[in-house]
Motif scaffolding. Structure first.
Motif, PDB file in Angstrom:
ATOM      1  N   GLY A  51      40.251  49.491  47.982  1.00 10.39           N
ATOM      2  CA  GLY A  51      40.034  48.967  49.322  1.00 10.39           C
ATOM      3  C   GLY A  51      38.629  49.226  49.816  1.00 10.39           C
ATOM      4  O   GLY A  51      38.053  48.408  50.547  1.00 10.39           O
ATOM      5  N   GLU A  52      38.058  50.358  49.409  1.00 10.59           N
ATOM      6  CA  GLU A  52      36.691  50.680  49.829  1.00 10.59           C
ATOM      7  C   GLU A  52      35.691  49.660  49.295  1.00 10.59           C
ATOM      8  O   GLU A  52      34.813  49.189  50.030  1.00 10.59           O
ATOM      9  N   LEU A  53      35.815  49.321  48.013  1.00 13.69           N
ATOM     10  CA  LEU A  53      34.911  48.332  47.429  1.00 13.69           C
ATOM     11  C   LEU A  53      35.095  46.975  48.090  1.00 13.69           C
ATOM     12  O   LEU A  53      34.114  46.295  48.433  1.00 13.69           O
ATOM     13  N   LEU A  54      36.337  46.561  48.296  1.00 10.08           N
ATOM     14  CA  LEU A  54      36.591  45.271  48.938  1.00 10.08           C
ATOM     15  C   LEU A  54      36.030  45.238  50.360  1.00 10.08           C
ATOM     16  O   LEU A  54      35.479  44.224  50.794  1.00 10.08           O
ATOM     17  N   ARG A 111      41.761  40.588  53.301  1.00 11.58           N
ATOM     18  CA  ARG A 111      43.201  40.375  53.131  1.00 11.58           C
ATOM     19  C   ARG A 111      43.705  41.134  51.905  1.00 11.58           C
ATOM     20  O   ARG A 111      44.760  41.773  51.943  1.00 11.58           O
ATOM     21  N   ARG A 112      42.922  41.072  50.836  1.00 16.01           N
ATOM     22  CA  ARG A 112      43.308  41.783  49.612  1.00 16.01           C
ATOM     23  C   ARG A 112      43.291  43.298  49.845  1.00 16.01           C
ATOM     24  O   ARG A 112      44.194  44.013  49.406  1.00 16.01           O
ATOM     25  N   ALA A 113      42.271  43.783  50.535  1.00 16.88           N
ATOM     26  CA  ALA A 113      42.179  45.221  50.805  1.00 16.88           C
ATOM     27  C   ALA A 113      43.358  45.697  51.643  1.00 16.88           C
ATOM     28  O   ALA A 113      43.903  46.786  51.417  1.00 16.88           O
ATOM     29  N   SER A 114      43.761  44.889  52.616  1.00 17.14           N
ATOM     30  CA  SER A 114      44.857  45.285  53.509  1.00 17.14           C
ATOM     31  C   SER A 114      46.186  45.386  52.776  1.00 17.14           C
ATOM     32  O   SER A 114      47.128  46.006  53.277  1.00 17.14           O
ATOM     33  N   GLN A 115      46.259  44.794  51.592  1.00 20.79           N
ATOM     34  CA  GLN A 115      47.498  44.811  50.814  1.00 20.79           C
ATOM     35  C   GLN A 115      47.556  45.964  49.816  1.00 20.79           C
ATOM     36  O   GLN A 115      48.564  46.140  49.134  1.00 20.79           O
ATOM     37  N   ILE A 116      46.476  46.744  49.721  1.00 18.44           N
ATOM     38  CA  ILE A 116      46.445  47.868  48.788  1.00 18.44           C
ATOM     39  C   ILE A 116      47.183  49.049  49.407  1.00 18.44           C
ATOM     40  O   ILE A 116      46.843  49.495  50.509  1.00 18.44           O
ATOM     41  N   GLN A 117      48.170  49.538  48.710  1.00 15.57           N
ATOM     42  CA  GLN A 117      48.998  50.622  49.232  1.00 15.57           C
ATOM     43  C   GLN A 117      48.159  51.874  49.473  1.00 15.57           C
ATOM     44  O   GLN A 117      47.367  52.286  48.628  1.00 15.57           O
ATOM     45  N   GLY A 118      48.315  52.454  50.648  1.00 18.18           N
ATOM     46  CA  GLY A 118      47.619  53.685  50.988  1.00 18.18           C
ATOM     47  C   GLY A 118      46.233  53.486  51.571  1.00 18.18           C
ATOM     48  O   GLY A 118      45.590  54.458  51.972  1.00 18.18           O
ATOM     49  N   PHE A 119      45.763  52.230  51.629  1.00 13.07           N
ATOM     50  CA  PHE A 119      44.434  51.973  52.185  1.00 13.07           C
ATOM     51  C   PHE A 119      44.571  51.282  53.532  1.00 13.07           C
ATOM     52  O   PHE A 119      45.408  50.401  53.709  1.00 13.07           O
ATOM     53  N   ARG A 120      43.708  51.673  54.473  1.00 13.03           N
ATOM     54  CA  ARG A 120      43.697  51.039  55.790  1.00 13.03           C
ATOM     55  C   ARG A 120      42.289  50.570  56.112  1.00 13.03           C
ATOM     56  O   ARG A 120      41.320  51.324  55.962  1.00 13.03           O
ATOM     57  N   LEU A 121      42.182  49.344  56.558  1.00 13.06           N
ATOM     58  CA  LEU A 121      40.898  48.827  57.013  1.00 13.06           C
ATOM     59  C   LEU A 121      40.453  49.576  58.259  1.00 13.06           C
ATOM     60  O   LEU A 121      41.268  50.095  59.017  1.00 13.06           O
ATOM     61  N   SER A 122      39.137  49.613  58.473  1.00 10.70           N
ATOM     62  CA  SER A 122      38.630  50.180  59.721  1.00 10.70           C
ATOM     63  C   SER A 122      39.135  49.319  60.881  1.00 10.70           C
ATOM     64  O   SER A 122      39.481  48.144  60.696  1.00 10.70           O
ATOM     65  N   ASP A 162      42.442  39.974  61.727  1.00  8.95           N
ATOM     66  CA  ASP A 162      43.467  39.443  62.630  1.00  8.95           C
ATOM     67  C   ASP A 162      42.966  38.206  63.367  1.00  8.95           C
ATOM     68  O   ASP A 162      43.703  37.231  63.552  1.00  8.95           O
ATOM     69  N   ASP A 163      41.704  38.239  63.792  1.00  8.47           N
ATOM     70  CA  ASP A 163      41.158  37.139  64.592  1.00  8.47           C
ATOM     71  C   ASP A 163      40.884  35.889  63.765  1.00  8.47           C
ATOM     72  O   ASP A 163      41.136  34.768  64.211  1.00  8.47           O
ATOM     73  N   TYR A 164      40.335  36.072  62.558  1.00 13.19           N
ATOM     74  CA  TYR A 164      39.852  34.927  61.794  1.00 13.19           C
ATOM     75  C   TYR A 164      40.630  34.651  60.517  1.00 13.19           C
ATOM     76  O   TYR A 164      40.450  33.601  59.901  1.00 13.19           O
ATOM     77  N   GLY A 165      41.504  35.584  60.137  1.00 14.84           N
ATOM     78  CA  GLY A 165      42.267  35.379  58.911  1.00 14.84           C
ATOM     79  C   GLY A 165      43.149  34.148  58.961  1.00 14.84           C
ATOM     80  O   GLY A 165      43.365  33.484  57.942  1.00 14.84           O
ATOM     81  N   ARG A 166      43.638  33.807  60.153  1.00 15.71           N
ATOM     82  CA  ARG A 166      44.508  32.635  60.286  1.00 15.71           C
ATOM     83  C   ARG A 166      43.769  31.335  60.007  1.00 15.71           C
ATOM     84  O   ARG A 166      44.402  30.291  59.782  1.00 15.71           O
ATOM     85  N   LEU A 167      42.439  31.371  60.023  1.00 14.15           N
ATOM     86  CA  LEU A 167      41.653  30.156  59.798  1.00 14.15           C
ATOM     87  C   LEU A 167      41.371  29.907  58.320  1.00 14.15           C
ATOM     88  O   LEU A 167      40.838  28.862  57.960  1.00 14.15           O
ATOM     89  N   ILE A 168      41.713  30.895  57.481  1.00 19.20           N
ATOM     90  CA  ILE A 168      41.407  30.809  56.052  1.00 19.20           C
ATOM     91  C   ILE A 168      42.702  30.830  55.257  1.00 19.20           C
ATOM     92  O   ILE A 168      43.563  31.677  55.483  1.00 19.20           O
ATOM     93  N   ASP A 169      42.838  29.912  54.335  1.00 19.00           N
ATOM     94  CA  ASP A 169      44.034  29.861  53.484  1.00 19.00           C
ATOM     95  C   ASP A 169      44.072  31.060  52.544  1.00 19.00           C
ATOM     96  O   ASP A 169      43.043  31.554  52.113  1.00 19.00           O
TER      97      ASP A 169
END
Length: 272
Positions: free
Chosen positions: A212-215, A246-257, A265-272
């Motif tokens: 998640g850090e690299l992503l 999106r990929r980083a947020s799916q990694i178990q044990g990792f949390r985005l800043s 949350d704001d812009y992810g809905r605009l991207i498939d």
């Protein structure tokens, strides 16, 4: 650090004195990389870092075939020291030495994801001076912490013709700023940073070492480039950033800043 052989030399061709010198230099790098310690001033850390580099150069440590993990740690730690200032001002000799080590590692193996990441971090750090000037001039950051990605406005329907005109005017103003020297300089350093990070992500993903850090780092670098690019070039970088987040947020044990999570949350809905 390495094992003894039947003769007085170590397997790496080092004698006991060189082995001891290298071990001491690595310990010093570990000591100065501890940001929580108040034992040493920044100036003292710089002097110790330079002394460690002299030891590594004199013993040929960075050219040894083994101890890759220690070498990655050493270069990463010294690079953080070199770019201690948030606005990108660097300790030039240490920063240059670190970049030379990343390139040397990549000459040995062009698929070294850690070296690719380190080189990407170096280019990103160089960008901060131009981004800081942009921030001071415009009063809002054009780095990864800036606001709405303009290119995504095409995906939003406007309720009035006036809103559409406002959006078009904002894009024209942004493109005019993209001609200025600070934006040109920022793009010149962010483009190689993005290239290195993209390759690092691809290889880490292939080898099962994606974190998640690299992503997150790769996403922020793409966001930064998107914010200083011309409008017609922005969307590819914002799209890649969202996919990384999106990929980083799916990694178990990792949390985005909090900022990156809010951005997703704001812009992810605009991207498939």
């Amino acid at each position: 650090m390495s094992n003894h052989t039947s003769n007085p030399q170590f397997q790496d061709g080092l004698d006991p004195l060189e082995e001891s010198q290298i071990d001491g230099a690595i310990r010093d790098v570990r000591r100065i990389s501890d940001n929580t310690s108040t034992e040493l001033s920044w100036e003292q850390r710089i002097l110790i870092g330079r002394a460690a580099i002299r030891t590594f150069e004199a013993t040929g440590y960075m050219r040894l075939p083994n101890h890759r993990a220690d070498r990655i740690f050493v270069v990463s730690s010294l690079q953080r020291l070199a770019y201690h200032e948030a606005d990108g001002n660097s300790v030039i000799d240490i920063a240059q030495w670190c970049m030379e080590q990343w390139l040397s590692l990549l000459q040995r193996s062009s698929e070294d994801s850690d070296a690719l990441r380190g080189a990407g971090q170096a280019w990103l750090a160089r960008t901060q001076t131009a981004l800081a000037r942009i921030h001071r001039t415009e009063g809002s950051s054009s780095s990864g912490s800036s606001g709405r990605p303009h290119s995504m406005s095409e995906r939003v329907s406007y309720s009035t013709a006036e809103e559409a005109r406002d959006a078009e005017r904002a894009i024209m103003e942004a493109d005019a700023r993209a001609h200025t020297a600070d934006y040109v300089e920022a793009r010149g350093t962010l483009i190689p940073a993005v290239d290195y990070f993209v390759r690092a992500v691809e290889l880490a993903d292939r080898d099962g070492g994606l974190t998640g850090e690299l992503l997150s780092e790769a996403a922020e670098t793409n966001m930064s480039l998107g914010n200083v690019e011309y409008s017609q070039n922005q969307e590819q970088y914002f799209t890649r950033a969202i996919r990384y987040l999106r990929r980083a947020s799916q990694i178990q044990g990792f949390r985005l800043s909090p900022y990156l999570q809010s951005y997703l949350d704001d812009y992810g809905r605009l991207i498939d």
